[in-house]
Scaffold this motif. Structure first.
Motif, PDB file in Angstrom:
ATOM      1  N   ARG A   9      -1.450  14.771  -4.820  1.00 18.31           N
ATOM      2  CA  ARG A   9      -1.550  14.751  -3.361  1.00 18.31           C
ATOM      3  C   ARG A   9      -2.270  16.006  -2.892  1.00 18.31           C
ATOM      4  O   ARG A   9      -1.990  17.099  -3.364  1.00 18.31           O
ATOM      5  CB  ARG A   9      -0.141  14.713  -2.784  1.00 18.31           C
TER       6      ARG A   9
ATOM      7  N   MET B 107      -3.239  19.178  -0.547  1.00 17.47           N
ATOM      8  CA  MET B 107      -2.224  20.116  -0.049  1.00 17.47           C
ATOM      9  C   MET B 107      -1.958  19.967   1.444  1.00 17.47           C
ATOM     10  O   MET B 107      -0.961  20.446   1.937  1.00 17.47           O
ATOM     11  CB  MET B 107      -2.558  21.549  -0.440  1.00 17.47           C
TER      12      MET B 107
ATOM     13  N   ILE C  42       1.055  11.302   3.509  1.00 11.64           N
ATOM     14  CA  ILE C  42       1.331  10.310   2.462  1.00 11.64           C
ATOM     15  C   ILE C  42       0.402   9.111   2.626  1.00 11.64           C
ATOM     16  O   ILE C  42      -0.086   8.551   1.652  1.00 11.64           O
ATOM     17  CB  ILE C  42       2.832   9.931   2.480  1.00 11.64           C
TER      18      ILE C  42
ATOM     19  N   ILE D 219       3.021  20.785  -0.394  1.00 15.59           N
ATOM     20  CA  ILE D 219       2.080  20.789   0.731  1.00 15.59           C
ATOM     21  C   ILE D 219       2.052  22.184   1.339  1.00 15.59           C
ATOM     22  O   ILE D 219       2.927  23.012   1.082  1.00 15.59           O
ATOM     23  CB  ILE D 219       2.468  19.739   1.799  1.00 15.59           C
ATOM     24  N   ARG D 220       1.057  22.405   2.141  1.00 15.80           N
ATOM     25  CA  ARG D 220       0.864  23.732   2.714  1.00 15.80           C
ATOM     26  C   ARG D 220       1.650  23.859   4.023  1.00 15.80           C
ATOM     27  O   ARG D 220       1.493  23.044   4.918  1.00 15.80           O
ATOM     28  CB  ARG D 220      -0.623  23.923   2.984  1.00 15.80           C
ATOM     29  N   THR D 221       2.502  24.867   4.091  1.00 19.73           N
ATOM     30  CA  THR D 221       3.255  25.124   5.322  1.00 19.73           C
ATOM     31  C   THR D 221       3.230  26.625   5.589  1.00 19.73           C
ATOM     32  O   THR D 221       2.581  27.381   4.880  1.00 19.73           O
ATOM     33  CB  THR D 221       4.730  24.671   5.190  1.00 19.73           C
TER      34      THR D 221
ATOM     35  N   THR E 100       5.066  24.039  -0.314  1.00 17.45           N
ATOM     36  CA  THR E 100       6.399  23.508  -0.036  1.00 17.45           C
ATOM     37  C   THR E 100       6.496  22.138  -0.690  1.00 17.45           C
ATOM     38  O   THR E 100       5.779  21.208  -0.297  1.00 17.45           O
ATOM     39  CB  THR E 100       6.622  23.404   1.488  1.00 17.45           C
ATOM     40  N   LEU E 101       7.369  22.016  -1.704  1.00  8.59           N
ATOM     41  CA  LEU E 101       7.541  20.714  -2.357  1.00  8.59           C
ATOM     42  C   LEU E 101       8.087  19.726  -1.329  1.00  8.59           C
ATOM     43  O   LEU E 101       9.158  19.941  -0.759  1.00  8.59           O
ATOM     44  CB  LEU E 101       8.525  20.832  -3.530  1.00  8.59           C
ATOM     45  N   ASP E 102       7.361  18.646  -1.079  1.00  9.10           N
ATOM     46  CA  ASP E 102       7.823  17.627  -0.135  1.00  9.10           C
ATOM     47  C   ASP E 102       8.597  16.586  -0.941  1.00  9.10           C
ATOM     48  O   ASP E 102       8.056  15.546  -1.325  1.00  9.10           O
ATOM     49  CB  ASP E 102       6.624  17.007   0.582  1.00  9.10           C
ATOM     50  N   ILE E 103       9.859  16.891  -1.150  1.00 10.27           N
ATOM     51  CA  ILE E 103      10.667  16.039  -2.030  1.00 10.27           C
ATOM     52  C   ILE E 103      10.817  14.637  -1.439  1.00 10.27           C
ATOM     53  O   ILE E 103      10.920  13.651  -2.174  1.00 10.27           O
ATOM     54  CB  ILE E 103      12.048  16.698  -2.302  1.00 10.27           C
ATOM     55  N   SER E 104      10.780  14.524  -0.119  1.00 10.95           N
ATOM     56  CA  SER E 104      10.887  13.213   0.528  1.00 10.95           C
ATOM     57  C   SER E 104       9.719  12.306   0.152  1.00 10.95           C
ATOM     58  O   SER E 104       9.826  11.077   0.261  1.00 10.95           O
ATOM     59  CB  SER E 104      10.890  13.350   2.046  1.00 10.95           C
TER      60      SER E 104
ATOM     61  N   PRO F  90      10.774   9.285  -2.457  1.00 12.72           N
ATOM     62  CA  PRO F  90      11.259   7.988  -1.956  1.00 12.72           C
ATOM     63  C   PRO F  90      10.328   7.335  -0.948  1.00 12.72           C
ATOM     64  O   PRO F  90      10.252   6.096  -0.890  1.00 12.72           O
ATOM     65  CB  PRO F  90      12.627   8.319  -1.325  1.00 12.72           C
ATOM     66  N   VAL F  91       9.605   8.119  -0.160  1.00 12.28           N
ATOM     67  CA  VAL F  91       8.692   7.502   0.813  1.00 12.28           C
ATOM     68  C   VAL F  91       7.557   6.779   0.092  1.00 12.28           C
ATOM     69  O   VAL F  91       7.244   5.623   0.402  1.00 12.28           O
ATOM     70  CB  VAL F  91       8.133   8.556   1.803  1.00 12.28           C
TER      71      VAL F  91
END
Lengths: 348, 348, 348, 348
Positions: free
Chosen positions: B208, B210, B214, B239-241, B249-253, B256-257
């Motif tokens: 993905r 950065m 999704i 992703i970049r935050t 920042t690991l987008d753990i969501s 499942p999304v």
């Protein structure tokens, strides 16, 4: 500099440290936790002399802390802290589930939700009486009436209460009814509110602001601790990013990072992080596996009619799934869950 | 519209569907996966008539897809896909660990890293021969020489190879040596590169971007699928935050999304997400618990001397911890791990 | 270390510097700009000896550069650079308007748009023949046919052409037709593409990536410069944030920040930054006032029928307003605009 | 529904509308601005009947508002609002400069800063007595003593005062001393504080939260307006992004976007947006050119010794440059600046 007192230090030991620090022209901040007291000292530390302090009765550790937050820092801190909420521990050995309705609406809805919370294995009940709402035209909470409903439901179910405060003028009232006070994400840098809860003896649940760095979050905790209250639980609830499929982006890394930087317990709110019912259980699982000390979950007996955040509330069918996930994963992570809960679930 | 062919459909069945679609003035895109072929059709679908298609030999499902991505969409798709990399499956029933050095530096370092990867339970070897680097003054990778080293190490260890491509002109060469082609985060919207890997028969690991949503990530997968290659594995890598304690920042969501929106497997890269060795295992745990189908991890026999991203590479002491975490949590999540690995670890 | 050659240095002077650097075991990168050549040297600079270099013929400045980018850095650089595109200057004394359609669709549409661009005061024509599109199911550009249309329209209107390249394999072809090559936001870290344009003699318009820091943007420029081409114009086009009313968030601060860090010209793209026609003129005004050296604007003779980004394209009624804004503000900022344009507008 | 009363409506006219709305079972919110009063009505609007309202004495407009904010919405609103602060207008025809020290430190520093502010053309003095600070160990402001210093400096210089409030319990005290109350970015969703200032008659300066969408910002304004106070000025002060060269990212688009959505004036704070002295003037210029109604600027007589945010404070040498920029650009934008200021500056 931070002076960690031993668990058996008595008030005169603490007093002696403060007197010595002040005599050296320093300022001392006494912060009382569940099992121990920590004293932060700022000023001319050379003159104060850490060596002298180490020999004093009741002093367990004396540490220079380089982080901008002192009392809540993990630097040289002997062990992770446990925060106890009316007998319910939140800390490194246990896994604590807090559940309940986003907003207290009626006695029936609250009681029903509390019973659902218990079946999910919750040992603390969440419920909002003061609701900070983006729009002034939506339900703003029942105020003191909501607090009374929560107290009644506690009497009925035995679950201690976690509730949000949004105004320093309401803190005493909320502390009268509730077992733990919550600071919401929007108020993480409402410093007068932080100071007000810091002056109570109630444990505090401090949510991370939606664009707060972890350092700012810990400095917000320091604002509370500096006023005397070290019973603080940190709560990661998602940060604001560009991604649109979730309401916020759960920063799962915040759990191990905050654990590395601070001795405070860290829990996760997957309900507000995602805003989506279907993501709550997967994110709850991720939080446990990342090392969280607990979860706070929105549940509602009838989400379609919830006055607040119904889209993210778990209800009957989801709750068993949550309970099972907590039991399975907490076990793998070496954490105790309440026996009553464990007994009802199938082994992993 | 998407036409899912049954696993036993033969080339003439596929040809018949394409012929019919084109005769109706539509455009048809045939995308071949490991176990089944999917045909996307755009144009005047009314005229084509889904009913007619349903009766054709080898047609398993005919579905209207409302998402902007069609071939990779989960809408009406009968089951999650498995992608097989030279015999190693990535999919819903297994848990696959990919590990290896960020960059191929020498034959010795690569072989050593591959052996460490095996002890961690890895069944695929990652290693970069073409390195997209922010600065032109840092190590850019060994190019074809690196690919040859990887092939030699595969011969020695039996581990199939995953390697990044950064230029459409190198795709054929990389496909000649490697078992799986990786598209890095910086190239997620390098569409000519996506088309080039879409025209090969190698499975593709699509990281993905950065700052990609999704939806954009799935559309990037669609660019690959549309050129014929449905063997795509999605990889969330942070992703970049605004948060500064972690590299991304690991987008753990996203796990499942993406699973809800697409039938493709989803794996997680906790090494690049965090950029910190101490966070890799906690985030790996979180990824498994959130439902990921695998992990890709940087390891290095001597991180202090790594030419690329040493700060995030696991090494000897961390690798057993990772292997144990994978074994414990994959089991709780109902996923198979390779038997050889399972046998060496203590039960949870 | 960076060696700035004087404008009158001849090839043998440059060669002598390179020879000396290589003899000292260093690596030298020669980057040719419109008015001067810059040589970057990496390696054992002590051994090379800056003093010796200062005395060489044609050497104007010898500077140690602490920034990670060298050739494009403003450190110790005597003056801001001018980039000239087929006779049209972009630099500190002028204000340059680039306008045209997002995508080349037909000869008529392109010619019409070019004429509108001229009435807006544009001296360069933008137009896309290769379109990187998020979805594979939307218009991807006309390719070489689009380049030919642009060349025909240049012949008709006299406007030099700016066009995007997305694949290193197309760079020579695009450089054959176009006067300036654009690297789009999605390809800002497509390093092989950067290298390909760095090897041409065409000026390059380098858009900032949608989540690129300013440092990464300058490092991307360094990738181009290091291959020999110092004729680079930076273009801020909005970054990705949580705000939803605009497609991206124009980072207006990037203009003075990039000017402080680099000697390269900086222009702004308010069309892609906002994605909204009604915001283009206010943001164009802000860009000029912040010190931008130019603007690039989407215009279309009939936005409702545009095949790409119609919602942000200016058309007849908006263009006079833009021209007036440019004239008024460029004058206040002490910048020259083309005389023909100035004459047609009312004084501020 | 929103009912805009005409400027000459008297209290009995307003009362009549409220009575009618309440008789129809609706809720009415009266919000008083500088030149006109607006009444928001929620409930069964069908039953109330907009037609009947249109005929009532003192009613100027009756509009259905589809935005979630009503009283502050621009929908069907006849003209942009002017907010007057003790005689100083902020609105569409003028350009207003607010300047002063971030924090009130001493009487001398505040007076000195106020005199500098005047030379910059400021007609309002900013200065903080209550400082919300990230760390509890930094200067927190002088409280009431600071308010008294501000009042003394007003008496000396004639500049009305803008000061921040952070606690609802301090609002009455601050309103006693100050001419305008500021809500800081960290408190933009401190709803009880918004309600408290909404119940005063002082104009309010509402800063945008650092991760607030424009919609949330306008809803925060609605919280103030709904309590009766329509004298609100919006202030863009930068949002939080990944970019590191600036403290925040000034969202310059927020100026035209907020103007399109709301009738309230919008000003810009380039000091807090950038955190860098060298960027304040370029960003101030951009703000004027984007259509801002004013600026708020940090200045300090001796920034190196400032107790708060010294790195961004303008001082002697920068202030003339700011004054000139304001004069030149405000003129191009067709806005009046105070004559005394205009006379001292050279024409553009």
């Amino acid at each position: 500099m931070v002076i960690v007192m031993s668990p058996d230090a008595d008030p005169s030991d603490i007093e002696a440290v403060v007197t010595l620090a002040e005599a050296a022209g320093c300022e001392a901040f006494v912060s009382r936790g569940f099992a121990r007291t920590v004293i932060g000292v700022v000023g001319d530390l050379e003159r104060l002399g850490p060596q002298r302090l180490r020999g004093m009765r009741g002093v367990s550790e004396v540490a220079q802390v380089s982080a901008p937050y002192k009392l809540v820092s993990a630097e040289h801190h002997p062990a992770r802290s446990v925060v106890e909420v009316s007998g319910v521990p939140i800390g490194p050995d246990t896994f604590t589930l807090i559940a309940g309705p986003c907003a207290v609406e009626t006695p029936e809805q609250t009681l029903h939700a509390a019973r659902l919370a218990k079946t999910a294995g919750a040992t603390l009940l969440r419920g909002g009486a003061y609701k900070p709402r983006t729009s002034p035209y939506t339900f703003q909470g029942l105020g003191e009436q909501g607090l009374k409903i929560l107290a009644d439901v506690r009497a009925e179910t035995g679950l201690p209460i976690v509730t949000e405060v949004v105004d320093p003028r309401d803190v005493d009232l909320a502390a009268h009814y509730a077992d733990m006070l919550q600071i919401g994400a929007r108020n993480m840098q409402n410093f007068t509110l932080l100071h007000a809860v810091g002056e109570t003896t109630r444990p505090v649940l401090l949510k991370r602001g939606m664009s707060a760095t972890i350092e700012e979050w810990l400095l917000a905790a320091e604002h509370i601790a500096q006023r005397g209250n070290l019973n603080i639980v940190l709560c990661e609830r998602g940060i604001r990013t560009f991604e649109k499929t979730t309401r916020n982006t759960l920063d799962i890394s915040a759990v191990p990072v905050a654990h590395a930087l601070s001795h405070l317990p860290v829990i996760v709110d997957p309900s507000h992080a995602s805003g989506r019912r279907d993501l709550v259980v997967p994110l709850a699982r991720a939080a446990i596996a990342a090392g969280a000390d607990g979860l706070i979950i929105d549940i509602h007996p009838d989400p379609a009619y919830a006055l607040c955040d119904g889209a993210q509330a778990l209800t009957h069918q989801d709750i068993q799934q949550l309970a099972q996930a907590v039991a399975d994963l907490a076990r793998v992570m070496g954490r105790r869950i309440p026996e009553a809960v464990a007994n009802e679930l199938t082994p992993a």
